[in-house]
Enzyme design. Structure first.
Site, PDB file in Angstrom:
ATOM      1  N   TYR A 157       0.845  -1.196   0.000  1.00  0.00           N
ATOM      2  CA  TYR A 157       0.000   0.000   0.000  1.00  0.00           C
ATOM      3  C   TYR A 157       0.880   1.245   0.000  1.00  0.00           C
ATOM      4  CZ  TYR A 157      -3.030   3.730   1.598  1.00  0.00           C
ATOM      5  OH  TYR A 157      -3.706   4.919   1.690  1.00  0.00           O
ATOM      6  N   GLU A 203      -3.192   7.412  -4.204  1.00  0.00           N
ATOM      7  CA  GLU A 203      -3.066   6.118  -3.544  1.00  0.00           C
ATOM      8  C   GLU A 203      -2.825   5.020  -4.570  1.00  0.00           C
ATOM      9  OE1 GLU A 203      -5.847   5.220   0.110  1.00  0.00           O
ATOM     10  OE2 GLU A 203      -6.602   4.180  -1.639  1.00  0.00           O
TER      11      GLU A 203
END
Ligand code: GDP
Ligand code: MN
Length: 384
Positions: free
Chosen positions: A101, A189
């Site tokens: 992530y 992201e």
């Protein structure tokens, strides 16, 4: 506004972040053609502005072009997280060894960007924060200095990325920061950043939310055309904010706070029965005749609206001009609808007179509760 995954990936690729090969399809047959071109198994992904598409059936794996077409047809005819996809992204399937992530947001509490890295990607980052908070490593970055290579490398190492991958992940992170800063984003992201069995890195998903307030510096961007609701788009053109809520009472309010309070009071007093708010509408800055006429037209264009409540606090604004706009819009209204107004501020008596002449019931008290009660009475056909 949030950009679509395929738009975000294009910007990511522009900074050298590896993304899967693929293309956008608006029809199932186009999905088939894209899969055939790619000549390998593909993933078909709903392009909706929501997360968690995977769990909602919006991300599907296909091994043949026929299968890709069938899945695209399914996705395009259904809703994903309550939203109807106008397109699907068809991409080569990436083999997953691990999911990382990478995320960058604005931390308003300290006026810096917050860069987050985790080797536990793929799942909801909120879930990771709850179950494995130690697996999320955060670094605040001075927006004037930006994210330097040394900072990126140390952050990646702290997150526990193996040394062999460290330099690669740090490069992706720097590139992501470049997109974040260059696009003046609020969120950038990559979840997941996939580590392939061969040790390659691929951004399999992309989330990019850009700041509307900086939109004037990005003339290629068009936030209005992203609004799928034509009334919301029209409101944006007029400088107002509009959200459809589905009830019977149309609302025109000045200011987001007054607007939300009015929505809440109406929803409370309607108590599940008739009289729920049809919309949230916030007029934005100044009140002009043109703006208020446009607001009234917009509200009345909702076929289920059976009464309208105007709740404006004008301050020094010339609200009597707004009242003239309301009167003009009502004079050419397609159908008669009872209208109640609470309008306070500069030249309010004049304003009330104009509104009364136009057949509007004027509430002179300063509390919104009274105006809400009045519009509900009118809706139920009771005398005032
Ligand atoms: P989201 O659910 O909206 O965040 O959509 P994602 O693009 O993140 O996809 C959800 C999940 O589907 C990912 O975490 C992966 O596990 C899986 N997925 C997506 N693309 C691929 C792919 O190319 N190959 C494989 N094996 N899985 C994928
Ligand atoms: Mn994702």
């Amino acid at each position: 506004v949030r950009l679509h995954e395929h738009e975000a990936k294009q910007l990511y690729a522009g900074q050298g972040i590896p993304v899967p090969a693929g293309g956008v399809a608006r029809h199932a047959s186009q999905a088939r053609a894209l899969a055939a071109d790619l000549q390998r198994p593909v993933v078909v992904k709903a392009q909706v502005l929501a997360g968690g598409r995977g769990k909602a059936g919006g991300v599907r794996l296909a091994s043949t072009p026929d299968e890709a077409q069938a899945l695209a047809a399914q996705i395009l005819s259904a809703t994903v997280r309550g939203l109807r996809p106008e397109a699907v992204l068809v991409e080569e399937q990436i083999e997953i060894a691990q999911e990382y992530y990478l995320g960058i947001t604005v931390d308003g509490t300290c006026g810096r960007s917050a860069v987050v890295v985790s080797t536990r990607g793929g799942v909801d980052v909120e879930e990771v924060a709850r179950v494995h908070p130690e697996a999320l490593v955060t670094q605040h970055v001075d927006p004037l200095a930006g994210l330097g290579p040394a900072q990126a490398a140390s952050l990646v190492a702290r997150a526990g990325v193996p040394e062999a991958l460290g330099a690669g992940v740090a490069r992706v992170l720097e590139a992501l920061y470049a997109v974040f800063a260059g696009e003046e984003a609020l969120i950038a992201e990559i979840n997941p950043l996939v580590v392939t069995p061969e040790g390659g890195l691929v951004a399999v998903d992309a989330v990019l939310e850009v700041d509307d307030a900086a939109g004037f510096r990005h003339p290629g961007r068009d936030p209005v055309s992203r609004l799928t609701d034509p009334r919301a788009a029209r409101a944006r053109q007029l400088g107002m904010t509009f959200v459809e809520l589905g009830g019977e009472v149309g609302l025109i309010c000045s200011g987001a706070g007054l607007g939300m309070a009015t929505v809440d009071l109406l929803a409370d007093q309607a108590a599940g029965g008739v009289g729920r708010p049809a919309n949230f509408l916030e007029t934005g800055g100044g009140i002009t005749g043109e703006l208020m006429a446009g607001a009234m037209e917009l509200v009345l264009s909702q076929p289920h609206v059976r009464a309208v409540l105007i709740n404006v606090y004008g301050g020094i604004n010339p609200i009597h001009e707004g009242a003239l706009g309301i009167a003009a819009a009502l004079a050419r209204a397609p159908r008669p609808v009872p209208v109640v107004a609470k309008a306070l501020g500069n030249r309010q008596e004049e304003t009330w007179e104009i509104l009364r002449q136009a057949g509007v019931e004027v509430v002179t008290g300063i509390e919104t509760e009274g105006a809400v009660a009045a519009v509900l009475r009118r809706l139920r056909g009771e005398a005032g």
